[in-house]
Write an enzyme that holds these catalytic residues in place. Structure first.
Site, mmCIF file in Angstrom:
data_model
loop_
_atom_site.group_PDB
_atom_site.id
_atom_site.type_symbol
_atom_site.label_atom_id
_atom_site.label_comp_id
_atom_site.label_asym_id
_atom_site.label_seq_id
_atom_site.Cartn_x
_atom_site.Cartn_y
_atom_site.Cartn_z
ATOM 1 N N ASP A 184 -9.422 3.571 6.978
ATOM 2 C CA ASP A 184 -8.313 3.345 7.947
ATOM 3 C C ASP A 184 -8.761 4.307 9.097
ATOM 4 O O ASP A 184 -8.616 5.381 9.097
ATOM 5 C CB ASP A 184 -7.080 3.951 7.068
ATOM 6 C CG ASP A 184 -5.866 4.108 7.814
ATOM 7 O OD1 ASP A 184 -5.819 3.848 9.189
ATOM 8 O OD2 ASP A 184 -4.644 4.170 7.379
ATOM 9 N N ASP A 242 0.750 -0.984 0.116
ATOM 10 C CA ASP A 242 -0.027 -0.105 -0.135
ATOM 11 C C ASP A 242 0.905 1.330 -0.032
ATOM 12 O O ASP A 242 1.883 1.250 0.489
ATOM 13 C CB ASP A 242 -1.137 -0.034 1.045
ATOM 14 C CG ASP A 242 -0.457 0.097 2.379
ATOM 15 O OD1 ASP A 242 -0.186 0.939 3.060
ATOM 16 O OD2 ASP A 242 0.091 -1.080 3.037
ATOM 17 N N GLU A 258 -7.186 4.682 12.936
ATOM 18 C CA GLU A 258 -6.192 4.352 13.788
ATOM 19 C C GLU A 258 -5.840 4.982 14.695
ATOM 20 O O GLU A 258 -4.899 4.732 15.606
ATOM 21 C CB GLU A 258 -4.715 3.641 13.027
ATOM 22 C CG GLU A 258 -4.537 4.827 12.252
ATOM 23 C CD GLU A 258 -3.279 4.474 11.088
ATOM 24 O OE1 GLU A 258 -2.118 4.333 11.668
ATOM 25 O OE2 GLU A 258 -3.392 4.363 10.026
#
Length: 213
Positions: free
Chosen positions: A100, A14, A102
Site C-alpha cells: 500500500d 479490507d 499512497e
C-alpha cells in the site's frame, strides 16, 4: 449490507485494527467473497489484529490477503522483512501480498521513491514466491511514481460509484476500493469495500498465476 456496484465482479473488504474483532463467518455469510487485512507498517509496526484476522479469514473459507503500508522514509528492505516476518509463509490459496503506497514523508535515503519501492517489491516477491499487488490512488501515483510497474496487479482506491481512472503504467484495475464507509455484518462500524474485476474462477486464476511467478 455490502452491495456490489458491478454484477460482473466480486465483493470484498479490507480491515485493520481499526475494525477491532471481526466475525469472519458472518462476513462470509453476508456475501463477501474475499478480504485483505493489514499486517505491517514501515520498519517495525505490526497490526495488533492481523493474526486474529489472518486465521479468522481462513477459518471462514475466505480467500485472504495481507497488506503492508509503505512508509517512504523507511528502509525498503527493512520494511519488506517486517512484512515477511509478520505474514510467514503464504498458502497456495492465499491472495497475493500487497504493498500500500499512497503518501510520502521525509527523504528516500538517496534513492528515488520508485527505486526503493522496487527494492521492497522484489524482496517480498522473493520471500513469498508470489507476485505482489500494488495498492495506490491515481493522483498520488501519477505525481510521485512512473509507468514501470504495470506487471503488478493494481488495487486502486477511488471512493465513488464511477469507475476509477487508471494510473500511469496500467491499462485496467484488478481490485477497486470504492468506499471507506461500508457496513457489513460481522464488522463493527465502517469498513472499506472492494471489488474484484472478475468471477471467482478469475480470482482463483489470479492466485494461481501470482504463486507461479
Amino acid at each position: 449490507m455490502a452491495e456490489n456496484t458491478d454484477s460482473a465482479s466480486l465483493s470484498g473488504i479490507d480491515v485493520s485494527h481499526f475494525q477491532g474483532e471481526v466475525d469472519w463467518a458472518a462476513v462470509k455469510a453476508a456475501g463477501i467473497a474475499f478480504a485483505f487485512a493489514k499486517a505491517s507498517d514501515g520498519n517495525t509496526y505490526r497490526d495488533t489484529q492481523f493474526q486474529a484476522n489472518w486465521q479468522g479469514m481462513k477459518a471462514a473459507g475466505l480467500p485472504r490477503g495481507a497488506y503492508h503500508f509503505y512508509e517512504s522514509n523507511d528502509d525498503p528492505m527493512t520494511q519488506a522483512n517486517n512484512f515477511l516476518s509478520a505474514v510467514g509463509q503464504l498458502e497456495a490459496t492465499d491472495l497475493p501480498p500487497v504493498i500500500d503506497i499512497e503518501s510520502t514523508k521525509g527523504d528516500f535515503g538517496g534513492n528515488s521513491l520508485a527505486t526503493n519501492l522496487q527494492i521492497c517489491l522484489d524482496a517480498i516477491e522473493s520471500g513469498l514466491a508470489c507476485t505482489p499487488i500494488i495498492y495506490t490512488n491515481c493522483s498520488f501515483w501519477n505525481a510521485n511514481l512512473n509507468a514501470e510497474f504495470g506487471r503488478y496487479p493494481l488495487w486502486i482506491a477511488r471512493y465513488s460509484t464511477s469507475p476509477p481512472t487508471i494510473p500511469n503504467g496500467w491499462s485496467a484495475w484488478t481490485f477497486w476500493q470504492y468506499s471507506e464507509s461500508g457496513t457489513v455484518p460481522g464488522v463493527t462500524g465502517a469498513v472499506d469495500l472492494d471489488q474484484f474485476a472478475g468471477s471467482m474462477n478469475d480470482l482463483h486464476q489470479l492466485i494461481r498465476t501470482a504463486h507461479l511467478a
